[in-house]
Scaffold this motif. Sequence first.
Motif, short mmCIF file in Angstrom:
data_model
loop_
_atom_site.label_atom_id
_atom_site.label_comp_id
_atom_site.label_asym_id
_atom_site.label_seq_id
_atom_site.Cartn_x
_atom_site.Cartn_y
_atom_site.Cartn_z
N PHE A 10 -25.54 39.86 1.64
CA PHE A 10 -25.97 38.56 1.14
C PHE A 10 -25.11 37.44 1.71
CE2 PHE A 10 -27.16 41.76 -1.97
CZ PHE A 10 -28.53 41.53 -2.05
N ALA A 11 -24.57 37.63 2.90
CA ALA A 11 -23.73 36.62 3.53
C ALA A 11 -24.56 35.52 4.18
CB ALA A 11 -22.82 37.27 4.58
N LEU A 12 -25.78 35.84 4.58
CA LEU A 12 -26.68 34.85 5.18
C LEU A 12 -27.76 34.47 4.16
CD1 LEU A 12 -27.17 36.44 8.71
CD2 LEU A 12 -25.63 34.58 8.05
N GLY A 13 -28.15 33.22 4.16
CA GLY A 13 -29.13 32.73 3.21
C GLY A 13 -30.51 33.33 3.40
N ASN A 14 -31.21 33.52 2.29
CA ASN A 14 -32.58 33.98 2.28
C ASN A 14 -33.26 33.28 1.11
OD1 ASN A 14 -35.03 35.32 1.86
ND2 ASN A 14 -34.22 37.26 2.60
N PRO A 15 -34.23 32.40 1.36
CA PRO A 15 -34.86 31.64 0.29
C PRO A 15 -35.47 32.52 -0.80
CG PRO A 15 -35.66 30.89 2.44
CD PRO A 15 -34.77 32.06 2.68
N ALA A 16 -35.82 33.74 -0.50
CA ALA A 16 -36.40 34.64 -1.51
C ALA A 16 -35.37 35.04 -2.56
CB ALA A 16 -36.96 35.90 -0.83
N ALA A 41 -11.96 38.69 -3.69
CA ALA A 41 -12.22 37.45 -2.96
C ALA A 41 -11.71 37.48 -1.53
CB ALA A 41 -11.58 36.27 -3.70
N ALA A 42 -10.90 38.48 -1.18
CA ALA A 42 -10.32 38.56 0.17
C ALA A 42 -10.03 40.02 0.53
CB ALA A 42 -9.04 37.74 0.24
N SER A 43 -9.74 40.24 1.78
CA SER A 43 -9.44 41.60 2.25
C SER A 43 -8.09 42.09 1.75
CB SER A 43 -9.52 41.68 3.77
OG SER A 43 -8.59 40.78 4.35
N THR A 44 -7.25 41.17 1.29
CA THR A 44 -5.97 41.51 0.67
C THR A 44 -5.76 40.60 -0.53
OG1 THR A 44 -4.73 39.96 2.05
CG2 THR A 44 -4.92 42.23 2.87
N GLY A 45 -4.81 40.93 -1.37
CA GLY A 45 -4.53 40.10 -2.53
C GLY A 45 -5.18 40.66 -3.78
N SER A 46 -4.92 40.01 -4.90
CA SER A 46 -5.37 40.54 -6.18
C SER A 46 -6.47 39.71 -6.85
CB SER A 46 -4.18 40.65 -7.13
OG SER A 46 -3.59 39.36 -7.32
N THR A 47 -6.95 38.68 -6.19
CA THR A 47 -7.98 37.83 -6.79
C THR A 47 -9.31 38.57 -6.85
OG1 THR A 47 -6.89 35.86 -5.93
CG2 THR A 47 -9.16 35.60 -6.68
N LEU A 55 -26.30 34.42 -6.58
CA LEU A 55 -26.51 33.85 -5.25
C LEU A 55 -26.77 32.35 -5.38
CD1 LEU A 55 -28.65 36.66 -3.60
CD2 LEU A 55 -26.16 36.44 -3.75
N ASP A 56 -26.38 31.60 -4.38
CA ASP A 56 -26.45 30.14 -4.44
C ASP A 56 -27.84 29.59 -4.10
OD1 ASP A 56 -26.67 30.19 -1.66
OD2 ASP A 56 -24.63 29.46 -1.31
N SER A 57 -27.92 28.28 -3.92
CA SER A 57 -29.20 27.61 -3.66
C SER A 57 -29.75 27.90 -2.27
CB SER A 57 -29.06 26.10 -3.87
OG SER A 57 -28.10 25.57 -2.96
N GLN A 62 -21.65 32.83 -2.63
CA GLN A 62 -20.96 31.55 -2.62
C GLN A 62 -19.63 31.63 -1.87
OE1 GLN A 62 -20.86 29.90 -6.60
NE2 GLN A 62 -22.85 30.80 -7.02
N GLN A 63 -19.13 32.85 -1.66
CA GLN A 63 -17.88 33.13 -0.94
C GLN A 63 -17.94 34.57 -0.43
OE1 GLN A 63 -17.65 32.88 -4.59
NE2 GLN A 63 -18.04 35.06 -4.47
N PRO A 64 -17.08 34.94 0.51
CA PRO A 64 -17.06 36.34 0.95
C PRO A 64 -16.74 37.27 -0.22
CG PRO A 64 -15.82 34.96 2.46
CD PRO A 64 -16.14 34.11 1.26
N VAL A 65 -17.33 38.46 -0.20
CA VAL A 65 -17.12 39.45 -1.26
C VAL A 65 -16.66 40.75 -0.63
CG1 VAL A 65 -18.25 40.76 -3.10
CG2 VAL A 65 -18.87 38.37 -2.72
#
Length: 71
Positions: A10-16, A41-47, A55-57, A62-65
């Motif tokens: 889901f990194a690229l938008g899809n209106p559906a 939220a990132a490849s390293t770290g604890s967030t 998914l956004d509009s 909304q950010q990398p997962v």
Amino acid sequence: MATRYNINDFALGNPAYVGATVSFWTVSGGAKTTTLATLYAASTGSTTLSNPQSLDSSGKFQQPVYVDAPV
């Protein structure tokens, strides 16, 4: 620490998919479990991020997962 992988589905938008809610479940032996995966939220770290993700509009994340377990 386990290796984290970016979920690109889901990194690229899809209106559906505008406004859709997407849950990520762990798998064991190729079968879905009853456990929601921990999303990062990132490849390293604890967030961590919420699971499920909304998914956004544009119909994308909304950010990398990232995950560190099979989903």
